[in-house]
Enzyme design. Structure first.
Site, mmCIF file in Angstrom:
data_model
loop_
_atom_site.group_PDB
_atom_site.id
_atom_site.type_symbol
_atom_site.label_atom_id
_atom_site.label_comp_id
_atom_site.label_asym_id
_atom_site.label_seq_id
_atom_site.Cartn_x
_atom_site.Cartn_y
_atom_site.Cartn_z
ATOM 1 N N ARG A 243 9.105 1.309 5.486
ATOM 2 C CA ARG A 243 8.314 1.715 6.624
ATOM 3 C C ARG A 243 9.814 1.328 7.362
ATOM 4 O O ARG A 243 10.348 0.426 7.917
ATOM 5 C CB ARG A 243 7.675 0.643 6.931
ATOM 6 C CG ARG A 243 6.551 0.758 6.510
ATOM 7 C CD ARG A 243 5.882 2.189 6.209
ATOM 8 N NE ARG A 243 4.363 2.037 5.118
ATOM 9 C CZ ARG A 243 4.514 3.146 4.330
ATOM 10 N NH1 ARG A 243 5.701 4.115 4.246
ATOM 11 N NH2 ARG A 243 3.676 3.643 3.632
ATOM 12 N N GLU A 271 6.872 10.423 13.022
ATOM 13 C CA GLU A 271 6.673 11.253 11.794
ATOM 14 C C GLU A 271 6.180 12.576 12.729
ATOM 15 O O GLU A 271 4.349 12.553 12.261
ATOM 16 C CB GLU A 271 6.482 11.060 10.593
ATOM 17 C CG GLU A 271 7.501 9.742 10.142
ATOM 18 C CD GLU A 271 6.849 9.345 8.811
ATOM 19 O OE1 GLU A 271 6.601 10.319 8.091
ATOM 20 O OE2 GLU A 271 8.248 8.760 7.878
ATOM 21 N N HIS A 292 9.898 12.221 4.705
ATOM 22 C CA HIS A 292 8.082 11.012 3.538
ATOM 23 C C HIS A 292 8.073 11.557 2.348
ATOM 24 O O HIS A 292 6.259 11.437 2.024
ATOM 25 C CB HIS A 292 7.190 10.645 4.890
ATOM 26 C CG HIS A 292 6.683 9.226 4.519
ATOM 27 N ND1 HIS A 292 7.027 8.252 6.026
ATOM 28 C CD2 HIS A 292 6.557 8.888 3.673
ATOM 29 C CE1 HIS A 292 5.667 7.060 5.467
ATOM 30 N NE2 HIS A 292 6.338 7.587 4.240
HETATM 31 P P1 NAD Z 1 5.922 -5.041 -3.519
HETATM 32 O O1 NAD Z 1 4.953 -5.836 -2.948
HETATM 33 O O2 NAD Z 1 5.637 -4.685 -4.658
HETATM 34 O O3 NAD Z 1 7.255 -5.057 -2.836
HETATM 35 C C1 NAD Z 1 7.432 -6.088 -1.325
HETATM 36 C C2 NAD Z 1 9.025 -6.793 -1.487
HETATM 37 O O4 NAD Z 1 9.185 -7.308 -0.200
HETATM 38 C C3 NAD Z 1 8.054 -8.421 -1.842
HETATM 39 O O5 NAD Z 1 8.266 -8.857 -2.746
HETATM 40 C C4 NAD Z 1 7.805 -9.445 -0.455
HETATM 41 O O6 NAD Z 1 7.900 -10.745 -0.913
HETATM 42 C C5 NAD Z 1 8.656 -8.544 -0.273
HETATM 43 N N1 NAD Z 1 8.528 -8.773 1.269
HETATM 44 C C6 NAD Z 1 7.878 -8.414 2.274
HETATM 45 N N2 NAD Z 1 8.081 -8.987 3.733
HETATM 46 C C7 NAD Z 1 9.456 -9.532 3.338
HETATM 47 C C8 NAD Z 1 10.646 -9.663 4.219
HETATM 48 N N3 NAD Z 1 10.439 -9.757 5.823
HETATM 49 N N4 NAD Z 1 12.527 -9.962 4.197
HETATM 50 C C9 NAD Z 1 12.063 -10.010 2.317
HETATM 51 N N5 NAD Z 1 11.172 -9.513 1.685
HETATM 52 C C10 NAD Z 1 10.064 -9.124 2.294
HETATM 53 O O7 NAD Z 1 5.923 -2.942 -2.240
HETATM 54 P P2 NAD Z 1 6.929 -2.118 -3.108
HETATM 55 O O8 NAD Z 1 5.871 -1.126 -4.052
HETATM 56 O O9 NAD Z 1 7.877 -2.390 -3.957
HETATM 57 O O10 NAD Z 1 6.743 -1.328 -1.980
HETATM 58 C C11 NAD Z 1 8.107 -1.581 -1.185
HETATM 59 C C12 NAD Z 1 7.892 -0.645 0.171
HETATM 60 O O11 NAD Z 1 8.047 0.358 -0.101
HETATM 61 C C13 NAD Z 1 6.531 -0.623 0.935
HETATM 62 O O12 NAD Z 1 6.596 -1.194 2.445
HETATM 63 C C14 NAD Z 1 5.603 1.020 1.092
HETATM 64 O O13 NAD Z 1 5.094 1.337 2.298
HETATM 65 C C15 NAD Z 1 7.471 1.880 0.798
HETATM 66 N N6 NAD Z 1 7.034 3.235 -0.352
HETATM 67 C C16 NAD Z 1 7.194 3.699 0.868
HETATM 68 C C17 NAD Z 1 7.625 4.653 -0.253
HETATM 69 C C18 NAD Z 1 7.384 6.553 0.668
HETATM 70 O O14 NAD Z 1 6.632 7.599 0.907
HETATM 71 N N7 NAD Z 1 8.830 6.270 1.341
HETATM 72 C C19 NAD Z 1 6.375 5.305 -1.090
HETATM 73 C C20 NAD Z 1 5.905 3.959 -2.369
HETATM 74 C C21 NAD Z 1 6.283 2.911 -1.402
#
Ligand code: NAD
Length: 323
Positions: A243, A271, A292
């Site tokens: 994000r 966006e 995105h």
């Molecule tokens: P997930 O919940 O499996 O993993 C996220 C990790 O981040 C967790 O282990 C959590 O403990 C850690 N975390 C949270 N805050 C933190 C911080 N301040 N410092 C360090 N670590 C921290 O999530 P995921 O499924 O791997 O998704 C990750 C990100 O990707 C999300 O923000 C999601 O919205 C984004 N995403 C974006 C797209 C896109 O279209 N670009 C698609 C899928 C997911």
């Protein structure tokens, strides 16, 4: 006639589903085949939604519809909100839980797609693919030099589903991987041969590439800001498919030239972008932006639809609407 436990006067056919964003046909067909009335209005305006939301028990959205306090308050009969997506950024979950409204979604359904896009951005940044392709299309056949990734260190911030998958691919590219998370990741990291950074500072100081995979809450503060940018190595590549808010954009605009950084991102603060500093960043020669598309693959979108529908059907069974 089937009645819902605890809601004597409503039968299954009175339990109406409203879908207000474009969704995979699978969701609509499966709900209809379970005997539910589904109204599909993927382009409904907010004003119209506020007028009719009280007629529905289930609201299904993707990203376009912002399910905020007002929508939830007008939805006096809402029992379930389903988000056909992997996160809940556009839903006021606090307000929903105050009203005892169940929320279902599809966490993890786009992990592989988002991780693959991250690797795409990594290679694009390292080998300047965007510039090279543009030149070739323009008939300019100039050689431009990039960097090799083997032997470089990538710092993965957020070692969850996507961060872990990215780390695995980077290991296969013979990169050194260092990870930082707010939860204990030692066991998983050990298994994958990934070093755990004891602090954000340690990760930033040691990484040639930094990639963001954290989840962010409503009031999230930027992880890279005017202070923490100081720890980032000169010439580092920063990748962001999580994000935009994890980075202070104005600070990035300053440090991108100070430290000769490259920024490759799938996510923007707005966006499309609207602030002057955002537009400046977008046009910067070392900024690579995609629209995105992290979850935009045929496979991920279908998986999102299937998982959301399964979870919605389970929730409907839990409240006694379906058997
Ligand atoms: P997930 O919940 O499996 O993993 C996220 C990790 O981040 C967790 O282990 C959590 O403990 C850690 N975390 C949270 N805050 C933190 C911080 N301040 N410092 C360090 N670590 C921290 O999530 P995921 O499924 O791997 O998704 C990750 C990100 O990707 C999300 O923000 C999601 O919205 C984004 N995403 C974006 C797209 C896109 O279209 N670009 C698609 C899928 C997911």
């Amino acid at each position: 006639m089937e009645t819902i436990q605890g809601i004597n006067s409503i039968n299954k056919l009175d339990f109406k589903v409203l879908i207000t964003d474009p969704v995979d046909q699978y969701i609509i067909k499966t709900l209809q085949s379970n005997g539910l009335i589904v109204d599909y209005k993927p382009e409904i305006s907010r004003e119209e939604l506020l007028k009719i939301i009280d007629q529905y028990q289930v609201l299904v959205v993707r990203s376009r519809t912002k399910v905020d306090k007002e929508i939830i308050r007008y939805g006096t009969n809402l029992k379930i909100i389903a988000r056909a997506g992997i996160g809940l950024d556009n839903i006021d979950t606090e307000e929903a839980s105050k009203r005892n409204i169940k929320i279902v979604y599809a966490p993890g359904a786009s992990t592989d797609s988002a991780a693959e896009l991250t690797i795409g951005l990594l290679l694009t940044a390292a080998r300047k693919l965007y510039d090279s392709m543009n030149m070739a299309k323009g008939g300019i056949f100039k050689k431009i030099e990039g960097i090799e990734l083997a032997g470089k260190t990538i710092g993965v911030i957020g070692f969850g589903r996507i961060g872990t998958k990215v780390a695995k691919v980077c290991k296969a590219l013979d990169m050194n991987v260092i990870a930082y998370d707010v939860i204990d990741i030692k066991e998983k990291a050990n298994m994958l041969g990934v070093k755990v950074a004891e602090s954000l500072e340690e990760l930033l100081k040691n990484s040639d590439v930094i990639t963001f995979h954290v989840t962010v809450g409503k009031d999230a503060k930027p992880i890279l800001n005017k202070d923490t940018f100081n720890y980032v190595k000169d010439n580092a590549i920063i990748i962001n498919t999580s994000r935009a808010v994890v980075i202070d954009g104005k600070a990035l605009l300053e440090y991108i030239d100070k430290k000769q950084l490259t920024y490759a991102t799938d996510v923007l603060w707005n966006e499309p972008p609207k602030e002057d500093w955002e537009i400046k960043l977008l046009r910067h020669e070392r900024v690579i932006v995609t629209t995105h598309i992290g979850a935009q693959t045929k496979e991920a979108q279908h998986r999102v639809a299937v998982v959301t529908t399964d979870n919605l059907i389970t929730a409907l069974k839990e409240i006694g609407v379906l058997k």
